[in-house]
Write a protein that holds these residues in place. Structure first.
Motif, PDB file in Angstrom:
ATOM      1  N   MET A  66      47.256  29.047  39.750  1.00 40.84           N
ATOM      2  CA  MET A  66      46.607  29.244  41.048  1.00 40.84           C
ATOM      3  C   MET A  66      47.348  30.270  41.894  1.00 40.84           C
ATOM      4  SD  MET A  66      43.785  27.642  41.367  1.00 40.84           S
ATOM      5  CE  MET A  66      43.538  27.701  43.132  1.00 40.84           C
ATOM      6  N   LEU A  67      48.603  30.475  41.626  1.00 46.25           N
ATOM      7  CA  LEU A  67      49.371  31.471  42.381  1.00 46.25           C
ATOM      8  C   LEU A  67      48.848  32.872  42.133  1.00 46.25           C
ATOM      9  CD1 LEU A  67      52.944  30.002  41.898  1.00 46.25           C
ATOM     10  CD2 LEU A  67      51.410  29.738  43.863  1.00 46.25           C
ATOM     11  N   TYR A  68      48.076  33.081  41.057  1.00 47.47           N
ATOM     12  CA  TYR A  68      47.506  34.389  40.740  1.00 47.47           C
ATOM     13  C   TYR A  68      46.092  34.560  41.288  1.00 47.47           C
ATOM     14  CZ  TYR A  68      51.426  34.756  37.548  1.00 47.47           C
ATOM     15  OH  TYR A  68      52.680  34.802  37.025  1.00 47.47           O
ATOM     16  N   LEU A  69      45.568  33.550  41.965  1.00 43.16           N
ATOM     17  CA  LEU A  69      44.197  33.628  42.460  1.00 43.16           C
ATOM     18  C   LEU A  69      44.011  34.807  43.411  1.00 43.16           C
ATOM     19  CD1 LEU A  69      41.341  32.508  42.607  1.00 43.16           C
ATOM     20  CD2 LEU A  69      42.119  30.994  44.434  1.00 43.16           C
ATOM     21  N   ARG A  70      44.937  35.024  44.319  1.00 41.78           N
ATOM     22  CA  ARG A  70      44.818  36.155  45.248  1.00 41.78           C
ATOM     23  C   ARG A  70      44.773  37.486  44.489  1.00 41.78           C
ATOM     24  NH1 ARG A  70      45.206  34.297  50.258  1.00 41.78           N
ATOM     25  NH2 ARG A  70      46.573  32.529  50.647  1.00 41.78           N
ATOM     26  N   ASP A  71      45.607  37.639  43.469  1.00 38.41           N
ATOM     27  CA  ASP A  71      45.604  38.874  42.683  1.00 38.41           C
ATOM     28  C   ASP A  71      44.252  39.082  42.010  1.00 38.41           C
ATOM     29  OD1 ASP A  71      48.285  39.345  43.339  1.00 38.41           O
ATOM     30  OD2 ASP A  71      48.999  38.246  41.578  1.00 38.41           O
ATOM     31  N   LEU A  72      43.694  38.023  41.476  1.00 38.45           N
ATOM     32  CA  LEU A  72      42.397  38.110  40.811  1.00 38.45           C
ATOM     33  C   LEU A  72      41.302  38.461  41.815  1.00 38.45           C
ATOM     34  CD1 LEU A  72      40.961  37.758  38.100  1.00 38.45           C
ATOM     35  CD2 LEU A  72      40.661  35.359  38.682  1.00 38.45           C
ATOM     36  N   LEU A  73      41.305  37.816  42.980  1.00 41.22           N
ATOM     37  CA  LEU A  73      40.314  38.126  44.009  1.00 41.22           C
ATOM     38  C   LEU A  73      40.471  39.551  44.522  1.00 41.22           C
ATOM     39  CD1 LEU A  73      40.233  34.785  46.035  1.00 41.22           C
ATOM     40  CD2 LEU A  73      38.591  35.600  44.325  1.00 41.22           C
ATOM     41  N   THR A  99      37.991  24.130  48.828  1.00 39.84           N
ATOM     42  CA  THR A  99      38.229  25.422  49.474  1.00 39.84           C
ATOM     43  C   THR A  99      37.206  26.422  48.956  1.00 39.84           C
ATOM     44  OG1 THR A  99      40.596  24.986  49.669  1.00 39.84           O
ATOM     45  CG2 THR A  99      39.895  27.279  49.842  1.00 39.84           C
ATOM     46  N   VAL A 100      36.396  26.962  49.862  1.00 40.00           N
ATOM     47  CA  VAL A 100      35.355  27.925  49.526  1.00 40.00           C
ATOM     48  C   VAL A 100      35.855  29.316  49.900  1.00 40.00           C
ATOM     49  CG1 VAL A 100      33.008  28.683  50.075  1.00 40.00           C
ATOM     50  CG2 VAL A 100      33.518  26.244  49.874  1.00 40.00           C
ATOM     51  N   PHE A 101      35.577  30.312  49.044  1.00 38.89           N
ATOM     52  CA  PHE A 101      35.905  31.682  49.421  1.00 38.89           C
ATOM     53  C   PHE A 101      34.648  32.539  49.378  1.00 38.89           C
ATOM     54  CE2 PHE A 101      37.037  31.103  44.983  1.00 38.89           C
ATOM     55  CZ  PHE A 101      36.429  32.174  44.335  1.00 38.89           C
ATOM     56  N   THR A 102      34.594  33.499  50.305  1.00 44.18           N
ATOM     57  CA  THR A 102      33.448  34.402  50.405  1.00 44.18           C
ATOM     58  C   THR A 102      33.927  35.843  50.353  1.00 44.18           C
ATOM     59  OG1 THR A 102      33.563  34.370  52.821  1.00 44.18           O
ATOM     60  CG2 THR A 102      32.094  32.768  51.775  1.00 44.18           C
ATOM     61  N   PHE A 103      33.031  36.706  49.905  1.00 49.09           N
ATOM     62  CA  PHE A 103      33.326  38.135  49.835  1.00 49.09           C
ATOM     63  C   PHE A 103      32.562  38.871  50.920  1.00 49.09           C
ATOM     64  CE2 PHE A 103      34.040  36.771  45.416  1.00 49.09           C
ATOM     65  CZ  PHE A 103      35.306  37.291  45.216  1.00 49.09           C
ATOM     66  N   ILE A 111      42.015  32.837  52.584  1.00 53.84           N
ATOM     67  CA  ILE A 111      41.994  31.470  52.072  1.00 53.84           C
ATOM     68  C   ILE A 111      43.412  30.924  52.066  1.00 53.84           C
ATOM     69  CG2 ILE A 111      39.935  31.680  50.626  1.00 53.84           C
ATOM     70  CD1 ILE A 111      41.805  32.165  48.244  1.00 53.84           C
ATOM     71  N   GLN A 112      43.506  29.636  52.193  1.00 53.20           N
ATOM     72  CA  GLN A 112      44.797  28.965  52.077  1.00 53.20           C
ATOM     73  C   GLN A 112      44.819  28.245  50.743  1.00 53.20           C
ATOM     74  OE1 GLN A 112      47.631  28.967  53.927  1.00 53.20           O
ATOM     75  NE2 GLN A 112      48.465  27.780  52.253  1.00 53.20           N
ATOM     76  N   ILE A 113      45.747  28.640  49.884  1.00 52.53           N
ATOM     77  CA  ILE A 113      45.899  27.980  48.599  1.00 52.53           C
ATOM     78  C   ILE A 113      46.896  26.858  48.815  1.00 52.53           C
ATOM     79  CG2 ILE A 113      46.617  28.239  46.205  1.00 52.53           C
ATOM     80  CD1 ILE A 113      45.703  31.181  46.434  1.00 52.53           C
ATOM     81  N   PRO A 114      46.476  25.619  48.617  1.00 51.55           N
ATOM     82  CA  PRO A 114      47.341  24.469  48.941  1.00 51.55           C
ATOM     83  C   PRO A 114      48.686  24.473  48.220  1.00 51.55           C
ATOM     84  CG  PRO A 114      45.123  23.748  48.377  1.00 51.55           C
ATOM     85  CD  PRO A 114      45.185  25.208  48.102  1.00 51.55           C
TER      86      PRO A 114
END
Length: 117
Positions: A66-73, A99-103, A111-114
């Motif tokens: 999950m720490l890579y989610l921001r990189d992927l987004l 947690t919902v994310f929008t583009f 987004i806040q990744i818990p």
């Protein structure tokens, strides 16, 4: 389309394994992990059909991934055709809120990744 990736592609630092589905027997998700990329017709115009790519992924990621989610987004956001819903994530036990994310405009809403400290 080539079935194999380029020889000079180094696996270190690449994010594509995050979207690769695990073997059905290894997934804790009912029905297993799923990932698909498909080209679909979005509308018909006077000059023909207009296509866009759709990416769908349903994965069981360990907290470290999950720490890579921001990189992927960050990689996906500039290529999203229109504003709106991008997806969501939740803790596997369902105790934390969804947690919902929008583009929008080539980026995604903060987004806040818990699991971030």
């Amino acid at each position: 389309m080539d079935a194999e990736y380029p020889e000079d592609l180094d696996d270190d630092g690449q994010l594509y394994p995050l979207l690769a589905p695990d073997n059905y027997n290894n997934s804790r998700l009912p029905g297993g992990d799923v990932a698909s990329l498909r080209r679909t017709v979005q509308e018909f115009t006077s000059s023909g059909e207009r296509y866009e790519w759709e990416l769908f992924a349903r994965k069981d990621w360990v907290d470290d991934s999950m720490l890579y989610l921001r990189d992927l987004l960050d990689l996906l956001a500039p290529h999203v055709a229109g504003p709106g819903y991008g997806g969501h994530f939740r803790d596997i036990d369902g105790t934390a809120p969804l947690t919902v994310f929008t583009f929008r405009d080539g980026t995604y809403e903060p987004i806040q990744i818990p699991w971030e400290y």
